[in-house]
Design a protein around this motif. Structure first.
Motif, short mmCIF file in Angstrom:
data_model
loop_
_atom_site.label_atom_id
_atom_site.label_comp_id
_atom_site.label_asym_id
_atom_site.label_seq_id
_atom_site.Cartn_x
_atom_site.Cartn_y
_atom_site.Cartn_z
N LYS A 131 -10.03 -46.81 -21.78
CA LYS A 131 -9.09 -45.68 -21.39
C LYS A 131 -9.77 -44.49 -20.79
N ALA A 132 -10.81 -44.71 -20.23
CA ALA A 132 -11.76 -43.59 -19.35
C ALA A 132 -11.05 -43.81 -18.12
N TYR A 133 -9.91 -43.48 -17.96
CA TYR A 133 -8.99 -43.83 -16.48
C TYR A 133 -9.85 -42.90 -15.40
N GLN A 134 -10.30 -41.88 -15.45
CA GLN A 134 -10.81 -40.96 -14.48
C GLN A 134 -12.01 -41.68 -14.04
N LEU A 135 -12.59 -42.31 -14.83
CA LEU A 135 -14.23 -43.01 -14.42
C LEU A 135 -13.64 -44.19 -13.65
N ALA A 136 -12.64 -44.97 -14.23
CA ALA A 136 -12.03 -46.05 -13.52
C ALA A 136 -11.72 -45.91 -12.35
N SER A 137 -10.90 -44.65 -11.89
CA SER A 137 -10.32 -44.26 -10.75
C SER A 137 -11.77 -44.03 -9.75
N GLN A 138 -12.76 -43.36 -10.51
CA GLN A 138 -14.06 -43.16 -9.43
C GLN A 138 -14.58 -44.50 -9.09
N GLY A 139 -14.58 -45.29 -10.03
CA GLY A 139 -15.38 -46.76 -9.57
C GLY A 139 -14.48 -47.33 -8.33
N ALA A 140 -13.16 -47.35 -8.42
CA ALA A 140 -12.49 -47.79 -7.34
C ALA A 140 -12.57 -47.21 -6.16
N ASN A 168 -11.29 -57.37 4.52
CA ASN A 168 -11.91 -55.85 4.06
C ASN A 168 -10.43 -54.95 4.11
N LEU A 169 -9.51 -55.37 4.83
CA LEU A 169 -8.29 -54.65 4.71
C LEU A 169 -7.69 -54.88 3.14
N PHE A 170 -7.47 -56.00 2.88
CA PHE A 170 -7.00 -56.38 1.49
C PHE A 170 -7.86 -55.66 0.47
N PHE A 171 -8.92 -55.81 0.53
CA PHE A 171 -9.93 -55.33 -0.77
C PHE A 171 -9.55 -53.83 -0.56
N LYS A 172 -9.91 -53.23 0.32
CA LYS A 172 -9.40 -51.66 0.52
C LYS A 172 -8.14 -51.35 -0.23
N ARG A 173 -7.08 -51.95 0.34
CA ARG A 173 -5.72 -51.90 -0.35
C ARG A 173 -5.62 -51.90 -1.77
N MET A 174 -6.41 -53.04 -2.36
CA MET A 174 -6.55 -53.24 -3.50
C MET A 174 -7.35 -52.04 -4.42
N CYS A 175 -8.37 -51.83 -3.70
CA CYS A 175 -9.02 -50.61 -4.34
C CYS A 175 -8.21 -49.39 -4.61
N ASN A 176 -7.52 -49.01 -3.42
CA ASN A 176 -6.60 -47.98 -3.49
C ASN A 176 -5.63 -48.11 -4.69
N ILE A 177 -4.92 -49.24 -4.81
CA ILE A 177 -4.00 -49.63 -5.91
C ILE A 177 -4.79 -49.27 -7.10
N ASP A 178 -5.83 -49.74 -7.46
CA ASP A 178 -6.74 -49.58 -8.84
C ASP A 178 -6.73 -47.97 -8.78
N ARG A 179 -7.44 -47.51 -8.09
CA ARG A 179 -7.80 -46.00 -8.01
C ARG A 179 -6.27 -45.12 -8.64
N VAL A 180 -5.10 -45.42 -7.64
CA VAL A 180 -3.99 -44.62 -7.95
C VAL A 180 -3.53 -44.79 -9.29
N PHE A 181 -3.13 -46.27 -9.52
CA PHE A 181 -2.81 -46.58 -10.96
C PHE A 181 -3.67 -45.80 -11.98
N SER A 182 -5.17 -45.81 -11.87
CA SER A 182 -5.81 -45.20 -12.95
C SER A 182 -5.50 -43.50 -12.83
N ASP A 183 -5.29 -42.97 -11.55
CA ASP A 183 -4.99 -41.70 -11.54
C ASP A 183 -3.69 -41.43 -12.25
N VAL A 184 -2.96 -42.29 -12.22
CA VAL A 184 -1.53 -42.09 -12.89
C VAL A 184 -1.59 -41.85 -14.47
N LEU A 185 -2.51 -42.44 -14.99
CA LEU A 185 -2.86 -42.38 -16.40
C LEU A 185 -3.69 -41.20 -16.68
N THR A 186 -4.24 -40.67 -15.70
CA THR A 186 -5.34 -39.28 -15.97
C THR A 186 -4.31 -38.29 -16.08
N SER A 187 -3.23 -37.98 -15.36
CA SER A 187 -2.37 -36.81 -15.09
C SER A 187 -1.39 -36.80 -16.47
#
Length: 187
Positions: A131-140, A168-187
């Motif tokens: 549940k270290a969502y900020q760090l998960a976001s940084q990893g993404a 490359n495009l799909f992987f980057k889109r997925m990383c964005n989803i990972d990051r944003v969904f993690s950020d949702v839980l940090t706010s």
């Protein structure tokens, strides 16, 4: 000037009101919130997410609506990791089979970039679990940057296979989803 304390107190509240007005509505979300169609639509319309890709990608998995937000976050990171491994295998195959010597070096660079991106996603998965969502976001974000470096190897070239661009495009889109969904839980 009859009420100077009112004027002073109102002006001291303005920065707080501005901060509250720019805080995303998602700050009220918790890891235990159940995933519904409306909930998923809300998440997939967050800034920096390709909404159609996000919804299509996640509703294609029958487990999506059986999860809570924590489970969904685990799922998106797992799916990103899986695509990372598939992309890595494709890049390694391209290194071995390309007949164009000018593509060999970019493919080799992408192999290293995908290895780094996968490592970043795997580390982020551990942060999600703890549940270290900020760090998960940084990893993404780190994984996104790695694949951006891979992608840059092919910039301006007309001879890049379509599958490389799509991976490359799909992987980057997925990383964005990972990051944003993690950020949702940090706010």
């Amino acid at each position: 000037m009859a009420y100077p304390c009112v004027k002073r107190n109102v002006f001291s509240l303005i920065p707080l009101l501005v901060l509250l007005s720019i805080t995303p509505l998602s700050s009220s979300l918790s890891p235990s919130d159940k995933v519904t169609k409306a909930f998923l639509s809300r998440l997939c319309t967050e800034p920096n997410i390709d909404t159609n890709f996000c919804i299509t990608w996640l509703i294609s998995d029958p487990t999506t609506y059986t999860l809570d937000l924590q489970g969904l976050l685990d799922l998106v990171f797992q799916k990103t990791q899986l695509l990372g491994y598939k992309s890595l295998a494709a890049m390694k195959g391209s290194v071995r089979t390309t007949t164009d010597p000018t593509l060999k070096t970019p493919y080799e660079t992408c192999v290293r970039d995908y290895e780094g991106a996968i490592k970043a996603i795997e580390e982020a998965q551990g942060f999600v679990t703890s549940k270290a969502y900020q760090l998960a976001s940084q990893g993404a974000a780190k994984a996104f940057i790695s694949i951006s470096v891979c992608e840059a190897q092919f910039e301006g070239r007309a001879d890049v296979p379509v599958y490389v661009t799509k991976l490359n495009l799909f992987f980057k889109r997925m990383c964005n989803i990972d990051r944003v969904f993690s950020d949702v839980l940090t706010s």
